[in-house]
Scaffold this motif. Structure first.
Motif, PDB file in Angstrom:
ATOM      1  N   ILE A  98       0.839  -1.199   0.000  1.00  0.00           N
ATOM      2  CA  ILE A  98       0.000   0.000   0.000  1.00  0.00           C
ATOM      3  C   ILE A  98       0.876   1.252   0.000  1.00  0.00           C
ATOM      4  O   ILE A  98       0.628   2.195  -0.752  1.00  0.00           O
ATOM      5  CB  ILE A  98      -0.964  -0.013   1.204  1.00  0.00           C
ATOM      6  CG1 ILE A  98      -2.011  -1.108   1.003  1.00  0.00           C
ATOM      7  CG2 ILE A  98      -1.613   1.350   1.404  1.00  0.00           C
ATOM      8  CD1 ILE A  98      -2.778  -1.471   2.264  1.00  0.00           C
ATOM      9  N   ALA A  99       1.909   1.253   0.826  1.00  0.00           N
ATOM     10  CA  ALA A  99       2.790   2.417   0.927  1.00  0.00           C
ATOM     11  C   ALA A  99       3.519   2.681  -0.394  1.00  0.00           C
ATOM     12  O   ALA A  99       3.567   3.826  -0.868  1.00  0.00           O
ATOM     13  CB  ALA A  99       3.797   2.211   2.059  1.00  0.00           C
ATOM     14  N   VAL A 100       4.065   1.646  -0.986  1.00  0.00           N
ATOM     15  CA  VAL A 100       4.785   1.807  -2.258  1.00  0.00           C
ATOM     16  C   VAL A 100       3.826   2.284  -3.346  1.00  0.00           C
ATOM     17  O   VAL A 100       4.150   3.183  -4.125  1.00  0.00           O
ATOM     18  CB  VAL A 100       5.483   0.483  -2.657  1.00  0.00           C
ATOM     19  CG1 VAL A 100       6.030   0.548  -4.071  1.00  0.00           C
ATOM     20  CG2 VAL A 100       6.595   0.151  -1.665  1.00  0.00           C
TER      21      VAL A 100
ATOM     22  N   ALA B 164       6.880  -2.382 -12.619  1.00  0.00           N
ATOM     23  CA  ALA B 164       7.832  -1.353 -12.197  1.00  0.00           C
ATOM     24  C   ALA B 164       8.615  -1.788 -10.968  1.00  0.00           C
ATOM     25  O   ALA B 164       9.812  -1.519 -10.858  1.00  0.00           O
ATOM     26  CB  ALA B 164       7.101  -0.048 -11.912  1.00  0.00           C
ATOM     27  N   ASN B 165       7.962  -2.473 -10.039  1.00  0.00           N
ATOM     28  CA  ASN B 165       8.646  -2.922  -8.835  1.00  0.00           C
ATOM     29  C   ASN B 165       9.589  -4.076  -9.108  1.00  0.00           C
ATOM     30  O   ASN B 165      10.600  -4.219  -8.435  1.00  0.00           O
ATOM     31  CB  ASN B 165       7.638  -3.292  -7.740  1.00  0.00           C
ATOM     32  CG  ASN B 165       7.202  -2.078  -6.966  1.00  0.00           C
ATOM     33  OD1 ASN B 165       7.901  -1.662  -6.071  1.00  0.00           O
ATOM     34  ND2 ASN B 165       6.083  -1.509  -7.346  1.00  0.00           N
ATOM     35  N   GLU B 166       9.280  -4.909 -10.098  1.00  0.00           N
ATOM     36  CA  GLU B 166      10.201  -5.977 -10.463  1.00  0.00           C
ATOM     37  C   GLU B 166      11.454  -5.415 -11.097  1.00  0.00           C
ATOM     38  O   GLU B 166      12.559  -5.895 -10.843  1.00  0.00           O
ATOM     39  CB  GLU B 166       9.519  -6.964 -11.410  1.00  0.00           C
ATOM     40  CG  GLU B 166       8.520  -7.841 -10.709  1.00  0.00           C
ATOM     41  CD  GLU B 166       7.741  -8.737 -11.656  1.00  0.00           C
ATOM     42  OE1 GLU B 166       7.113  -9.667 -11.152  1.00  0.00           O
ATOM     43  OE2 GLU B 166       7.743  -8.511 -12.878  1.00  0.00           O
ATOM     44  N   VAL B 167      11.312  -4.374 -11.904  1.00  0.00           N
ATOM     45  CA  VAL B 167      12.461  -3.738 -12.553  1.00  0.00           C
ATOM     46  C   VAL B 167      13.328  -3.033 -11.513  1.00  0.00           C
ATOM     47  O   VAL B 167      14.542  -3.084 -11.563  1.00  0.00           O
ATOM     48  CB  VAL B 167      11.993  -2.741 -13.649  1.00  0.00           C
ATOM     49  CG1 VAL B 167      13.133  -1.893 -14.152  1.00  0.00           C
ATOM     50  CG2 VAL B 167      11.331  -3.495 -14.781  1.00  0.00           C
TER      51      VAL B 167
ATOM     52  N   ALA C  26       0.950  -2.681 -13.879  1.00  0.00           N
ATOM     53  CA  ALA C  26       2.069  -1.769 -14.172  1.00  0.00           C
ATOM     54  C   ALA C  26       2.929  -1.551 -12.939  1.00  0.00           C
ATOM     55  O   ALA C  26       4.162  -1.494 -13.034  1.00  0.00           O
ATOM     56  CB  ALA C  26       1.527  -0.436 -14.692  1.00  0.00           C
ATOM     57  N   ALA C  27       2.307  -1.434 -11.777  1.00  0.00           N
ATOM     58  CA  ALA C  27       3.057  -1.274 -10.532  1.00  0.00           C
ATOM     59  C   ALA C  27       3.900  -2.518 -10.253  1.00  0.00           C
ATOM     60  O   ALA C  27       5.043  -2.411  -9.801  1.00  0.00           O
ATOM     61  CB  ALA C  27       2.111  -1.000  -9.370  1.00  0.00           C
TER      62      ALA C  27
END
Length: 145
Positions: free
Chosen positions: A90-92, A140-143, A136-137
């Motif tokens: 949630i924070a990210v 982006a977090n995996e990258v 998409a999130a």
């Protein structure tokens, strides 16, 4: 000869299976996206429609739910139960989203939840757009990891 684990085996519903629960923030986003795609996005003042079960008898994890509820449910199996991993997701996510051109207010987890919910409650928001945003999130977090 059967082992004790074979004798006592039982089928655990996917939403309650510890093996099915995500263990990373990107996995939480993908699991929440699947929940929203299956159940629908709920826009309103609570995590799920009829949160006090006055009119519905459908289990909460099967109802349409807010993005925050989907994130919590993806981790714990319950759209109301919090966890450290759900709070981190949630924070990210809150830091990625803008509502009326602004990011979240500085504060605790409840402020971050409110910001994510405000993004999901925008009048033109659809289930499909919420699912796409979570996917998409996750990407982006995996990258970034």
């Amino acid at each position: 000869m059967a082992t004790s684990s074979q004798i006592r085996s039982r089928v655990i519903p996917l939403h309650r299976s510890p093996q099915a629960r995500p263990t990373t923030v990107p996995a939480v986003y993908r699991a929440a996206a699947r929940l929203l795609a299956a159940n629908g996005l709920y826009q309103g003042g609570d995590f799920v429609p009829d949160a006090f079960d006055r009119e519905m008898d459908v289990p909460h994890f099967l109802r349409p739910m807010s993005i925050v509820a989907a994130l919590k449910c993806a981790v714990s199996g319950d759209p109301h139960r919090t966890s450290l991993l759900a709070d981190e997701a949630i924070a990210v996510l809150a830091l990625r989203l803008e509502v009326d051109g602004e990011g979240p207010l500085a504060g605790g987890i409840f402020d971050l939840e409110a910001h994510v919910d405000a993004w999901g409650d925008v009048e033109s928001r659809t289930t499909e757009s919420a699912v796409a945003m979570l996917e998409a999130a996750a990407d982006a977090n995996e990258v970034a990891a």
